[in-house]
Design a protein around this motif. Structure first.
Motif, mmCIF file in Angstrom:
data_model
loop_
_atom_site.group_PDB
_atom_site.id
_atom_site.type_symbol
_atom_site.label_atom_id
_atom_site.label_comp_id
_atom_site.label_asym_id
_atom_site.label_seq_id
_atom_site.Cartn_x
_atom_site.Cartn_y
_atom_site.Cartn_z
ATOM 1 N N VAL A 99 0.850 -1.188 0.000
ATOM 2 C CA VAL A 99 0.000 0.000 0.000
ATOM 3 C C VAL A 99 0.887 1.239 0.000
ATOM 4 O O VAL A 99 1.916 1.279 0.669
ATOM 5 C CB VAL A 99 -0.939 0.025 1.234
ATOM 6 C CG1 VAL A 99 -1.735 1.316 1.313
ATOM 7 C CG2 VAL A 99 -1.863 -1.185 1.219
ATOM 8 N N ALA A 100 0.470 2.234 -0.758
ATOM 9 C CA ALA A 100 1.188 3.513 -0.841
ATOM 10 C C ALA A 100 0.208 4.630 -0.525
ATOM 11 O O ALA A 100 -0.705 4.890 -1.296
ATOM 12 C CB ALA A 100 1.756 3.707 -2.239
ATOM 13 N N GLU A 101 0.373 5.269 0.595
ATOM 14 C CA GLU A 101 -0.599 6.297 0.987
ATOM 15 C C GLU A 101 0.075 7.533 1.563
ATOM 16 O O GLU A 101 -0.454 8.164 2.470
ATOM 17 C CB GLU A 101 -1.592 5.693 1.994
ATOM 18 C CG GLU A 101 -2.837 6.488 2.217
ATOM 19 C CD GLU A 101 -3.771 6.593 1.019
ATOM 20 O OE1 GLU A 101 -4.601 7.522 1.008
ATOM 21 O OE2 GLU A 101 -3.708 5.752 0.098
ATOM 22 N N ASN A 102 1.231 7.916 1.023
ATOM 23 C CA ASN A 102 1.838 9.151 1.531
ATOM 24 C C ASN A 102 1.049 10.373 1.072
ATOM 25 O O ASN A 102 1.236 11.462 1.579
ATOM 26 C CB ASN A 102 3.315 9.257 1.149
ATOM 27 C CG ASN A 102 3.530 9.582 -0.313
ATOM 28 O OD1 ASN A 102 2.667 9.353 -1.149
ATOM 29 N ND2 ASN A 102 4.703 10.104 -0.622
ATOM 30 N N ALA A 103 0.173 10.174 0.110
ATOM 31 C CA ALA A 103 -0.795 11.182 -0.319
ATOM 32 C C ALA A 103 -2.116 10.441 -0.530
ATOM 33 O O ALA A 103 -2.114 9.275 -0.903
ATOM 34 C CB ALA A 103 -0.343 11.858 -1.611
ATOM 35 N N PRO A 104 -3.234 11.087 -0.267
ATOM 36 C CA PRO A 104 -4.520 10.394 -0.401
ATOM 37 C C PRO A 104 -4.765 9.877 -1.817
ATOM 38 O O PRO A 104 -4.373 10.502 -2.787
ATOM 39 C CB PRO A 104 -5.543 11.483 -0.060
ATOM 40 C CG PRO A 104 -4.786 12.502 0.709
ATOM 41 C CD PRO A 104 -3.382 12.460 0.194
ATOM 42 N N GLY A 105 -5.381 8.714 -1.892
ATOM 43 C CA GLY A 105 -5.799 8.199 -3.185
ATOM 44 C C GLY A 105 -5.625 6.712 -3.377
ATOM 45 O O GLY A 105 -6.529 6.028 -3.812
#
Length: 170
Positions: free
Chosen positions: A61-67
């Motif tokens: 998961v990559a969530e350093n920015a919303p989306g």
């Protein structure tokens, strides 16, 4: 003929369509726990527990920015609603307070518990590196993914519909 109608209207014509609800699996990592790509969220949680027992995150998961997680959450809601009720969220025939929406959101929260622990510091563009490096066994990403994986020299992967999303093209 429908295409010609669209060309003559102000509705536009799609020029690029991707499927977003695809589960990408690291074949070796799943084989190491005697698992195959899960077809349902119930199966996912069984596989995720096996991976967790070996200290391996189930989902990249990559969530350093919303989306990113929003897209994954959509697959959870689609799994509980099905395609018609999912579409109904956007045309008003399904209400956002439908119990099946809540169930999908609960699946999303539970699934996030099996993500790479650094997901809040990983960017969307870096998630493939997490997957390729074996820092998570699976990821939900669109059908554009194989080209990126191949460009990194990674070939030991497979794909399937995201859990509960068989026969749904999102």
């Amino acid at each position: 003929n429908r295409l010609l109608e669209l060309l003559r209207s102000d509705q536009g014509v799609p020029v690029n369509i991707h499927r977003a609800n695809v589960l990408w699996s690291n074949n070796k990592m799943l084989a190491d726990v005697g698992a195959k790509p899960p077809a349902t969220w119930d199966e996912f949680f069984v596989v995720a527990e096996k991976l967790k027992a070996k200290g391996v995150p189930a989902l990249a998961v990559a969530e350093n920015a919303p989306g990113y997680w929003g897209q994954d959450t959509e697959t959870c809601i689609i799994a509980t609603l099905g395609p018609d009720k999912w579409a109904g969220l956007f045309n008003g025939t399904t209400k956002w307070d439908d119990p099946m929406v809540k169930e999908g959101l609960n699946i999303s929260v539970r699934a996030l518990g099996y993500a790479n622990p650094d997901y809040l510091s990983v960017g969307w563009g870096d998630i493939n590196d997490v997957f390729v490096a074996g820092k998570a066994a699976m990821m939900i990403m669109g059908d554009w993914t194989p080209g990126v994986l191949w460009s990194k020299g990674f070939k030991d992967f497979s794909w399937s519909a995201a859990p509960g999303n068989a026969n749904v093209y999102q």
